[in-house]
Structures are given as structure tokens and as C-alpha cells.
Design a protein around this motif. Structure first.
Motif, PDB file in Angstrom:
ATOM      1  N   GLY A 122      30.492 -14.969 -19.246  1.00  0.00           N
ATOM      2  CA  GLY A 122      29.341 -15.046 -20.136  1.00  0.00           C
ATOM      3  C   GLY A 122      28.718 -13.705 -20.439  1.00  0.00           C
ATOM      4  N   TYR A 123      29.339 -12.603 -19.987  1.00  0.00           N
ATOM      5  CA  TYR A 123      28.792 -11.283 -20.242  1.00  0.00           C
ATOM      6  C   TYR A 123      29.225 -10.700 -21.587  1.00  0.00           C
ATOM      7  CZ  TYR A 123      26.741 -10.527 -15.618  1.00  0.00           C
ATOM      8  OH  TYR A 123      25.947 -10.585 -14.487  1.00  0.00           O
ATOM      9  N   GLY A 124      30.055 -11.422 -22.323  1.00  0.00           N
ATOM     10  CA  GLY A 124      30.502 -10.944 -23.622  1.00  0.00           C
ATOM     11  C   GLY A 124      30.314 -12.004 -24.686  1.00  0.00           C
ATOM     12  N   TYR A 125      30.672 -11.675 -25.910  1.00  0.00           N
ATOM     13  CA  TYR A 125      30.541 -12.622 -27.021  1.00  0.00           C
ATOM     14  C   TYR A 125      31.566 -12.272 -28.085  1.00  0.00           C
ATOM     15  CZ  TYR A 125      27.913  -8.706 -29.010  1.00  0.00           C
ATOM     16  OH  TYR A 125      27.543  -7.468 -29.458  1.00  0.00           O
ATOM     17  N   GLN A 126      31.919 -13.264 -28.901  1.00  0.00           N
ATOM     18  CA  GLN A 126      32.911 -13.092 -29.953  1.00  0.00           C
ATOM     19  C   GLN A 126      32.267 -12.985 -31.340  1.00  0.00           C
ATOM     20  OE1 GLN A 126      36.158 -12.705 -29.236  1.00  0.00           O
ATOM     21  NE2 GLN A 126      35.686 -12.946 -27.057  1.00  0.00           N
ATOM     22  N   ASP A 127      31.113 -13.624 -31.505  1.00  0.00           N
ATOM     23  CA  ASP A 127      30.463 -13.658 -32.818  1.00  0.00           C
ATOM     24  C   ASP A 127      29.825 -12.309 -33.141  1.00  0.00           C
ATOM     25  OD1 ASP A 127      30.337 -16.132 -31.202  1.00  0.00           O
ATOM     26  OD2 ASP A 127      29.771 -17.064 -33.085  1.00  0.00           O
ATOM     27  N   SER A 128      29.474 -12.131 -34.418  1.00  0.00           N
ATOM     28  CA  SER A 128      28.711 -10.952 -34.824  1.00  0.00           C
ATOM     29  C   SER A 128      27.278 -11.098 -34.321  1.00  0.00           C
ATOM     30  CB  SER A 128      28.721 -10.803 -36.351  1.00  0.00           C
ATOM     31  OG  SER A 128      30.036 -10.580 -36.815  1.00  0.00           O
ATOM     32  N   ALA A 129      26.747 -10.051 -33.734  1.00  0.00           N
ATOM     33  CA  ALA A 129      25.416 -10.106 -33.133  1.00  0.00           C
ATOM     34  C   ALA A 129      24.348  -9.631 -34.116  1.00  0.00           C
ATOM     35  CB  ALA A 129      25.372  -9.262 -31.873  1.00  0.00           C
ATOM     36  N   VAL A 130      23.135 -10.122 -33.903  1.00  0.00           N
ATOM     37  CA  VAL A 130      21.960  -9.677 -34.644  1.00  0.00           C
ATOM     38  C   VAL A 130      21.275  -8.599 -33.808  1.00  0.00           C
ATOM     39  CG1 VAL A 130      19.729 -10.350 -35.599  1.00  0.00           C
ATOM     40  CG2 VAL A 130      21.662 -11.939 -35.699  1.00  0.00           C
ATOM     41  N   GLU A 131      21.124  -7.423 -34.366  1.00  0.00           N
ATOM     42  CA  GLU A 131      20.470  -6.326 -33.655  1.00  0.00           C
ATOM     43  C   GLU A 131      18.959  -6.441 -33.822  1.00  0.00           C
ATOM     44  OE1 GLU A 131      19.724  -2.864 -31.425  1.00  0.00           O
ATOM     45  OE2 GLU A 131      21.515  -4.106 -31.560  1.00  0.00           O
ATOM     46  N   GLU A 153       6.809 -22.736 -16.496  1.00  0.00           N
ATOM     47  CA  GLU A 153       6.002 -21.582 -16.098  1.00  0.00           C
ATOM     48  C   GLU A 153       6.041 -20.564 -17.225  1.00  0.00           C
ATOM     49  OE1 GLU A 153       8.629 -18.505 -13.637  1.00  0.00           O
ATOM     50  OE2 GLU A 153       8.366 -20.383 -12.543  1.00  0.00           O
ATOM     51  N   PRO A 154       5.098 -19.610 -17.269  1.00  0.00           N
ATOM     52  CA  PRO A 154       5.031 -18.674 -18.389  1.00  0.00           C
ATOM     53  C   PRO A 154       6.306 -17.843 -18.554  1.00  0.00           C
ATOM     54  CG  PRO A 154       2.975 -18.649 -17.166  1.00  0.00           C
ATOM     55  CD  PRO A 154       3.932 -19.466 -16.355  1.00  0.00           C
ATOM     56  N   HIS A 155       6.794 -17.817 -19.781  1.00  0.00           N
ATOM     57  CA  HIS A 155       7.926 -16.973 -20.155  1.00  0.00           C
ATOM     58  C   HIS A 155       8.039 -17.009 -21.668  1.00  0.00           C
ATOM     59  CE1 HIS A 155       9.902 -20.931 -20.379  1.00  0.00           C
ATOM     60  NE2 HIS A 155      10.810 -20.364 -21.157  1.00  0.00           N
ATOM     61  N   LEU A 156       8.819 -16.092 -22.215  1.00  0.00           N
ATOM     62  CA  LEU A 156       9.098 -16.113 -23.643  1.00  0.00           C
ATOM     63  C   LEU A 156      10.525 -16.601 -23.860  1.00  0.00           C
ATOM     64  CD1 LEU A 156       8.242 -15.350 -26.587  1.00  0.00           C
ATOM     65  CD2 LEU A 156       9.458 -13.189 -26.207  1.00  0.00           C
ATOM     66  N   HIS A 157      10.641 -17.656 -24.651  1.00  0.00           N
ATOM     67  CA  HIS A 157      11.957 -18.128 -25.080  1.00  0.00           C
ATOM     68  C   HIS A 157      12.236 -17.535 -26.450  1.00  0.00           C
ATOM     69  CE1 HIS A 157      15.275 -21.040 -25.848  1.00  0.00           C
ATOM     70  NE2 HIS A 157      14.875 -20.862 -27.101  1.00  0.00           N
ATOM     71  N   MET A 158      13.490 -17.094 -26.633  1.00  0.00           N
ATOM     72  CA  MET A 158      13.843 -16.429 -27.881  1.00  0.00           C
ATOM     73  C   MET A 158      15.302 -16.733 -28.206  1.00  0.00           C
ATOM     74  SD  MET A 158      13.647 -12.318 -28.457  1.00  0.00           S
ATOM     75  CE  MET A 158      14.094 -11.528 -29.996  1.00  0.00           C
ATOM     76  N   HIS A 159      15.560 -17.178 -29.421  1.00  0.00           N
ATOM     77  CA  HIS A 159      16.950 -17.293 -29.842  1.00  0.00           C
ATOM     78  C   HIS A 159      17.077 -17.080 -31.340  1.00  0.00           C
ATOM     79  CE1 HIS A 159      16.129 -21.754 -30.519  1.00  0.00           C
ATOM     80  NE2 HIS A 159      16.908 -21.522 -31.551  1.00  0.00           N
ATOM     81  N   ALA A 160      18.274 -16.657 -31.743  1.00  0.00           N
ATOM     82  CA  ALA A 160      18.583 -16.396 -33.148  1.00  0.00           C
ATOM     83  C   ALA A 160      19.599 -17.417 -33.631  1.00  0.00           C
ATOM     84  CB  ALA A 160      19.133 -14.978 -33.312  1.00  0.00           C
ATOM     85  N   TYR A 161      19.453 -17.834 -34.880  1.00  0.00           N
ATOM     86  CA  TYR A 161      20.384 -18.814 -35.421  1.00  0.00           C
ATOM     87  C   TYR A 161      20.566 -18.603 -36.920  1.00  0.00           C
ATOM     88  CZ  TYR A 161      16.093 -21.311 -36.837  1.00  0.00           C
ATOM     89  OH  TYR A 161      14.872 -21.647 -37.381  1.00  0.00           O
TER      90      TYR A 161
END
Length: 306
Positions: A115-124, A265-273
Motif C-alpha cells: 500500500g506504499y505505492g499507487y498506479q493512478d495519476s496523483a493530484v498534487e 475523535e478529532p481528526h481531519l478526513h481528506m480524500h480526492a475523487y
């Protein structure tokens, strides 16, 4: 005792203590027995180094425990230098289980490391916080290190917490007060320049261990940054500082971290789609990078003072 805390203490305190003690007691009958114990323990330490949530205890332990294990292993060998290589008439019977368990934990570690890598194009993107030390509680492209990965739109989601001076996310293991969590009420910065296409505020912050599954994102902001949509969720009630339809600049304050929605508990959830537009559950999740870095569980980020 809460079950998550029990699991945490067992996997990251009690079992490491067992493997440290096992190097000494009982004394292995031969050098092969010692080697098998060392390999078994080392495979387990590698496993928890990758999948462990060290922000609950201290991120310093993630470094100190393997160092302590290596030192104890070296010292324990001094008691066996004069012993035979192998005294057992059946190596498989004597060491087969230990070898199998070592292979088992190495296999789990390898699976998590996938899970340390990815195949898709990433959003910077820019990291969404100002100065401080931060820890990724959930992140990566495998379910072993990212609980969100099974969800199509959240495959590369991040859960971010802040660290105090002891390398822990809170004052205590699981304190009851929201203010005891280092990230609570911290300003969330826009990770990109774009348009705030949707905001939602007015959801109460949960007490610790309580969740709001009917409004899973809680108070949140959805940004349109190019073709990607960025969800930032679990803001503190009444803290969102931008209006729907407004243009936001990278680094602009969006609101403050809270504990609203499906959050224990307090945290920030973040995802791109991609796609889905206003429905953050309907899109296709894409990887996010920050200064070219793909963050996974256990990653730490230090943002210096300007």
C-alpha cells in the motif's frame, strides 16, 4: 476498557514485551533455537512498525522498540556462544511453528507495504495545516494500512492528526475531552486554489467514541480544484469560514478541526475523487501527493514556522 485500547496495548506493548523477554527466558537450548526466536520477534516488530498506530502511545516508540530489540538480541547471544548449533533430533518439530509464524508476519508486512505505492495519476496538493507536527492515522493503497481503501471514492483517503511534544496525538491514551486532542480546533488550510462547490455546517461535535453515521462527513467542505474534487471533513461546528460558490486560494483558512460526523475523535478526513461532483461517495478516488510525497499510515509531516 474499550476494545480498541485493549488491542492497541496488546499488539504494541504486551507482545513486544513478550518477544523481548523471550530472548532471555527460558534460555534457548542451542544457537538455532536462538536464531528462530530472533527471526520470529523481528518479523513481528517489522509488522507492527508498518501497521501500528504509534500516535496513540508515542511515535518515538516506533524507533526505540526495534533498537531495543536489536540490542537485546545481541546481548542475549553472549549466553549461547559456546552452545551447540542444533541439539534437536527433529529440526522441523522443534522450530517449525516458530518458522511458520515468522513467515506469517513477514507476509502480512509485505501485504501492508504493497500500500506504499499507487498506479493512478496523483493530484498534487498542499498540506492542509500550518506549522506543527502531524501524523497519518489512515492512508495508503491497501486496506491493511487504510481502512478507507475498500470504498471506491475513498481509496486513497487520509485521516490526519497532530502530535504533541511527546509524539502522541493526545494528552493520554484516550482522553474524554475534545480539547485534549492536539489537532482539535486547529485551522484547516485549503490544499489548492479552486472553488468551494459545497459546504455543510451546523452538525454538533460528537463526544469521544460517539459517532454520527447519518451525516458521515459532518461539517465539511468540497473543493473543485481542476478536474478533481477534494473533500475535507469533520470540521468543528460553526467554524467553516468560506461560503459555497466562493473562490478559495491555496493556504486560505477553510475552518477548524472538530469531531462531527462519523468520527470517534478529532481528526481531519481528506480524500480526492473524480466525478460524483457534490456526492463525495459517488466518485472515483485518486491518490494525493504533497510535495511529491504519497502519505501512508505512520507517515509524519513537519510543517516549519514561516
Amino acid at each position: 476498557m474499550e476494545m480498541p485500547l485493549l488491542i492497541l496495548l496488546t499488539t504494541q506493548v504486551l507482545l513486544p514485551a513478550f518477544f523481548l523477554l523471550w530472548l532471555w527466558l527460558p534460555r534457548p537450548p542451542d544457537r538455532l533455537g536462538w536464531i528462530m526466536r530472533v527471526l520470529y520477534g523481528a518479523s513481528y516488530f517489522a509488522f507492527i512498525a508498518v501497521i501500528g498506530r504509534w500516535d496513540f502511545l508515542s511515535t518515538t516508540l516506533a524507533i526505540l522498540l526495534p533498537v531495543a530489540y536489536a540490542a537485546c538480541a545481541a546481548l542475549s547471544y553472549q549466553r549461547l556462544r559456546g552452545r551447540d548449533w542444533n541439539r534437536s533430533p527433529s529440526t522441523m518439530r522443534a522450530h517449525g511453528f516458530t518458522a511458520a509464524m515468522a513467515v506469517f508476519f513477514l507476509a502480512l508486512t509485505a501485504r501492508a507495504l504493497s500500500g506504499y505505492g499507487y498506479q493512478d495519476s496523483a493530484v498534487e496538493l498542499a498540506f492542509p495545516f500550518a506549522a506543527g507536527h502531524y501524523y497519518i492515522g489512515q492512508g495508503g493503497s491497501a486496506t491493511a494500512i487504510n481502512n478507507h481503501h475498500a470504498d471506491q471514492s475513498q481509496r486513497f483517503a487520509l485521516d490526519i492528526v497532530a502530535l504533541n511534544g511527546f509524539g502522541a496525538r493526545a494528552d493520554g491514551l484516550m482522553p474524554k475531552e475534545l480539547s485534549d486532542y492536539e489537532i482539535f480546533d486547529r485551522e484547516v488550510k485549503s490544499p489548492c486554489t479552486g472553488v468551494a462547490i459545497s459546504i455543510h455546517d451546523g452538525v454538533d461535535d460528537n463526544r469521544i467514541f460517539e459517532t454520527n453515521t447519518e451525516q458521515p462527513a459532518g461539517n465539511h467542505v468540497i473543493l473543485a480544484c481542476g478536474t478533481a474534487r477534494i473533500l475535507l471533513a469533520h470540521f468543528r461546528k460553526g467554524s467553516i469560514a468560506v461560503a459555497a460558490g466562493s473562490i478559495v486560494s491555496e493556504g486560505e483558512t477553510l475552518g477548524r478541526v472538530g469531531n462531527s460526523g462519523n468520527s470517534t475523535e478529532p481528526h481531519l478526513h481528506m480524500h480526492a475523487y473524480l466525478g460524483g461532483t457534490l456526492d463525495y461517495n459517488a466518485g472515483q478516488g485518486v491518490p494525493m501527493t504533497f510535495d511529491g510525497r504519497f502519505l501512508v499510515r505512520g507517515s509524519t509531516v513537519t510543517v516549519p514556522q514561516n
